[in-house]
Enzyme design. Structure first.
Site, PDB file in Angstrom:
ATOM      1  N   ASN A   1      34.115  -0.819 -18.179  1.00  0.00           N
ATOM      2  CA  ASN A   1      33.229  -1.529 -17.257  1.00  0.00           C
ATOM      3  C   ASN A   1      31.991  -0.664 -17.005  1.00  0.00           C
ATOM      4  OD1 ASN A   1      34.701   0.412 -15.644  1.00  0.00           O
ATOM      5  ND2 ASN A   1      33.893  -0.652 -13.864  1.00  0.00           N
TER       6      ASN A   1
ATOM      7  N   CYS B   1      30.769   1.158 -14.688  1.00  0.00           N
ATOM      8  CA  CYS B   1      30.873   2.473 -14.043  1.00  0.00           C
ATOM      9  C   CYS B   1      31.961   3.349 -14.635  1.00  0.00           C
ATOM     10  CB  CYS B   1      31.100   2.293 -12.547  1.00  0.00           C
ATOM     11  SG  CYS B   1      29.714   1.515 -11.716  1.00  0.00           S
TER      12      CYS B   1
ATOM     13  N   GLU C   1      35.216   3.332 -14.628  1.00  0.00           N
ATOM     14  CA  GLU C   1      36.500   3.645 -14.009  1.00  0.00           C
ATOM     15  C   GLU C   1      37.662   2.902 -14.653  1.00  0.00           C
ATOM     16  OE1 GLU C   1      34.848   0.332 -11.276  1.00  0.00           O
ATOM     17  OE2 GLU C   1      34.089   2.073 -12.362  1.00  0.00           O
TER      18      GLU C   1
END
Length: 826
Positions: free
Chosen positions: A297, A299, A301
């Site tokens: 995704n 970011c 994570e």
């Protein structure tokens, strides 16, 4: 009913014995509160009710969920803003979506490029960010057999995705977030590494997908082959491209260390690309037997398969610290575990109540029921416990916290499986053989073998900038330490004035309010830039073994951090078994994204020499004070019928010299289409308005830009807009070659009536412009002292608060260098 910060301050309960900060109340009101909601408790009640609706005993679960929210569980922003409303927006923060190698046709189960683009636009329109692996797209210059042409390469198509993201406003008025990934062996990887050298691809985070084989080649100083299954062009074959025995084409070879140094230098210079260790992530994947990770995704994570989702929530660790700053300070693991178990149930319910932008996303979630429970406030919790973030005792605590979180989450999912059934793709023998699940306590493994698991994955540590501000009194972001203790935020109000107020770190503020001396902070108070890069990474290493997906972590280093030490971080991270890493160093391309004392940082900048021409001088940011503007209703006829839009142009006074004498002229500096009318057929207008604004502020010729727009042709027939006045005074319709040309004509007319353009569409001479009546002082721009701009390199996106081009992405969140605004995360 108004939801002002003042009203929220009066209504919201005290937290940790402190009045809530203005920043928390502002973000709560602006991003999460709906209609009559006035407090965090009101929002909690809406969310609890929405997530309990799918339970067999909704009233009982609603009470439990409300208690869980008030005890420290903070669901992700999409859940807090949209759950329980009539907005047809997804509650899922982000997705990974596939992109194939064909422009239009599906190939090998992957959608064609423009189908993937349409899917991405729909996902972002509904509120989700998207990550993509562009590695399947054939390299630039390779053969396209069906059309006997040459491919333009993945970066050219990424530009289309970038423009789409810029144009499509997602649900909740936030811009979509994107992650672009390219494999380390793709022939275009060097161009990808340098894609942001000049500030391009502003709507993408970029990461290189790195294999163990490449890292081993770096260690051994071997030559690395750049390969693809697509056939090279004859010219490329003539230059040495050849086909291997495995069928892949080797386009060229490069020393692995040379490529690695390019990546490290780019990351050092402007914080991108990041690194994803794909082999490590896939080895650790619970579902290694039915999916493969190729991207994350936006970011990073969560590594996700095609159409996989981030169903996120965080536990506020500061809420579980008892007797902070004392010798008796301790972490309440019993309460922490109880909240974690209930939070898993709530996130599992999100999958059943959310709106899914695409049926493929719904099917993927239904088959695996992946959720991501994490935490926020680790840096502040360590401070409150008297632990330095960069010391071994803090890492020991973080690991113990991670172990409790892991075991509580998996135990809760086992219970849910007994009650509601295991996820459909659960295979006990294969699942229990996965690397991560092998590390679970034997009691949990036995329970999973017996009754299954409700969720394939349960844990992720995301950036939490906005929800930390709104619901956790500005506790530190996710796994990060605090960046600074306090700073002044500038916010543009509805009357165009600027308001300033303090934004303080939660632990620092609590220390102060409990009577602590902020001029003599205890040793545990350590900020991100006061510790070594290795200590940042060691904290990540301490927690990662207990997180089944990944952790969004940014290693902040000072500007003078040696490059030799910097590039070794990533090699150390790979050896430590980490799944990825991102770093941030203040640099000449992006500037300092976060500044502890913005005003001091601003004053230290050396002003750039200014051009004396008031028409061509660059305007940095949006000027303070009022701006005069004109708005026009523009109607035009196309073959599809009549269309009407409203267009606005803002002006400001600019001073300069002409023949050695001072003059003051009025210039257009902002073109925009007011919100509320950007339907799918007219989003291109908003995009063009942004481009014209950039031209206007940079000192380019608005007249030439509009004339070029008037030359755009389309194949849908003429467009009628405006009139031509003939010599006899009669009026006849004016026809244009396209809709773009009609809009350009309308803008020319607005500027002509304002006196900026002549009848023929060219700029008026400066002498004519200077004869116009001067505007009040509040409308002038002081280009010699652009006090509103803390960074002379105004290369960011437009900030929704101050209107300046200073919005950047850091720690997974949108932050404005100018006014301190913090926007969407994840």
């Amino acid at each position: 009913m108004s939801r002002s910060s003042k009203d929220l301050r009066a209504a919201r309960a005290k937290e940790h014995g402190m009045e809530p900060q203005s920043i928390s109340l502002d973000v709560l009101a602006e991003k999460y509160a709906k209609s009559e909601e006035r407090t965090a408790t009101d929002i909690h009640a809406r969310v609890a009710r929405a997530l309990a609706a799918v339970e067999a005993n909704p009233a009982e679960r609603e009470t439990e969920f409300l208690q869980t929210l008030q005890a420290g569980f903070v669901p992700a922003g999409r859940i807090m803003s949209a759950a329980g409303t009539d907005i047809r927006a997804t509650l899922i923060n982000c997705f990974v979506q596939p992109v194939g190698d064909s422009v239009s046709d599906d190939v090998d189960g992957k959608p064609g490029i423009y189908k993937a683009l349409a899917q991405a636009a729909e996902t972002m329109r509904r509120g989700g960010g998207v990550g993509y692996d562009f590695s399947r797209i054939r390299p630039a210059g390779s053969m396209v057999g069906s059309t006997h042409s040459h491919a333009s390469g993945p970066l050219s198509f990424m530009q289309v995705f970038n423009a789409s993201c810029e144009t499509v406003e997602s649900a909740g008025s936030r811009r979509g977030a994107q992650m672009g990934v390219l494999r380390i062996d793709h022939p275009d990887v060097e161009a990808f590494v340098h894609a942001k050298d000049k500030g391009d691809f502003k709507n993408f985070n970029l990461s290189v997908g790195v294999s163990d084989a490449f890292m081993q080649a770096v260690e051994r100083d071997l030559v690395w082959e750049l390969v693809h299954k697509a056939r090279p062009s004859d010219a490329q074959i003539g230059a040495g491209a050849h086909q291997r025995q495995d069928g892949l084409w080797v386009y060229r070879s490069i020393p692995a260390r040379t490529l690695w140094d390019q990546i490290m230098r780019s990351t050092y210079d402007h914080a991108e690309p990041g690194i994803l260790f794909l082999d490590t992530a896939n080895r650790e994947n619970n579902l290694y037997y039915c999916e493969t990770f190729e991207a994350t995704n936006p970011c990073a994570e969560e590594f996700l398969p095609d159409y996989g989702c981030c169903c996120l929530g965080s536990l506020d660790l500061t809420r579980f610290v008892q007797q902070p700053f004392t010798a008796k300070a301790r972490f309440d693991f019993v309460a922490f575990v109880a909240v974690a178990r209930s939070a898993v149930r709530m996130l599992d319910n999100v999958l059943d109540v959310t709106y899914w932008p695409l049926p493929e996303q719904h099917a993927e979630a239904r088959n695996k029921r992946r959720v991501g429970l994490g935490f926020l406030g680790l840096g502040d919790a360590c401070i409150m416990l008297g632990l330095r973030y960069d010391a071994e005792p803090a890492r020991t605590f973080a690991a113990e916290m991670g172990r409790h979180l892991r075991d509580a989450a998996y135990a809760a999912s086992v219970e849910l499986a007994r009650e509601k059934g295991a996820f459909p793709l659960f295979d006990a023998e294969k699942y229990l053989a996965s690397a991560f699940v092998k590390r679970l306590p034997e009691s949990l493994r036995e329970a999973i073998a017996k009754g299954g698991l409700r969720n394939s994955h349960l844990l992720a540590v995301a950036p939490t900038g906005t929800i930390s501000l709104a619901f956790a009194d500005n506790a530190s972001n996710g796994i990060e330490p605090a960046f600074s203790w306090a700073y002044t935020r500038k916010k543009r109000m509805s009357d165009n004035t600027l308001r300033e107020y303090e934004v303080a770190d939660h632990a620092w503020r609590l220390w102060r309010d409990l009577g602590g001396d902020v001029s003599a902070l205890p040793p545990a108070f350590v900020t991100a830039l006061e510790m070594s890069a290795q200590d940042h990474m060691r904290m990540l290493s301490a927690v990662q073994p207990f997180i089944d997906t990944s952790i969004s972590k940014t290693v902040n280093v000072p500007e003078d951090y040696p490059f030799g030490n910097f590039k070794d971080l990533y090699l150390e991270a790979w050896k430590a078994g980490l799944k990825g890493l991102a770093t941030y160093r203040p640099n000449s391309v992006l500037g300092a994204v976060l500044q502890a004392t913005p005003s001091e940082a601003s004053s230290s900048l050396t002003p750039q020499p200014a051009d004396t021409d008031p028409l061509t001088r660059r305007i940095e940011g949006r000027p303070a004070g009022d701006l005069q503007a004109v708005t026009a209703k523009v109607s035009y006829m196309t073959a599809e019928g009549r269309k009407t839009v409203y267009l606005s142009i803002s002006f400001a006074e600019v001073e300069g010299l002409v023949d050695g004498r001072p003059v003051r002229i009025e210039r257009p500096i902002e073109f925009f289409m007011p919100a509320g009318q950007r339907d799918e057929g007219q989003q291109w207008i908003a995009s063009n308005m942004r481009l014209l604004s950039l031209v206007a502020r940079s000192g380019g010729s608005v007249a030439k830009s509009l004339q070029n727009m008037r030359e755009v042709v389309w194949d849908k027939g003429p467009v009628r807009c405006g009139e031509v006045i003939k010599a006899d005074g009669s009026r006849v319709p004016r026809f244009h070659q396209s809709e773009v040309a009609a809009i350009a004509y309308a803008l020319q007319e607005m500027l002509r009536r304002r006196g900026f353009l002549r009848e023929d569409g060219r700029e008026q001479p400066i002498a004519v412009l200077a004869q116009r009546s001067p505007a009040p002082d509040g409308l002038r721009i002081d280009l010699e002292h652009p006090g509103a701009a803390p960074d002379l390199l105004a290369s960011g996106r437009i900030c929704p608060d101050c209107g300046g081009p200073f919005l950047r992405r850091v720690d997974g969140c949108d932050r404005c260098d100018n006014c301190g605004y913090i926007g969407s995360c994840g």
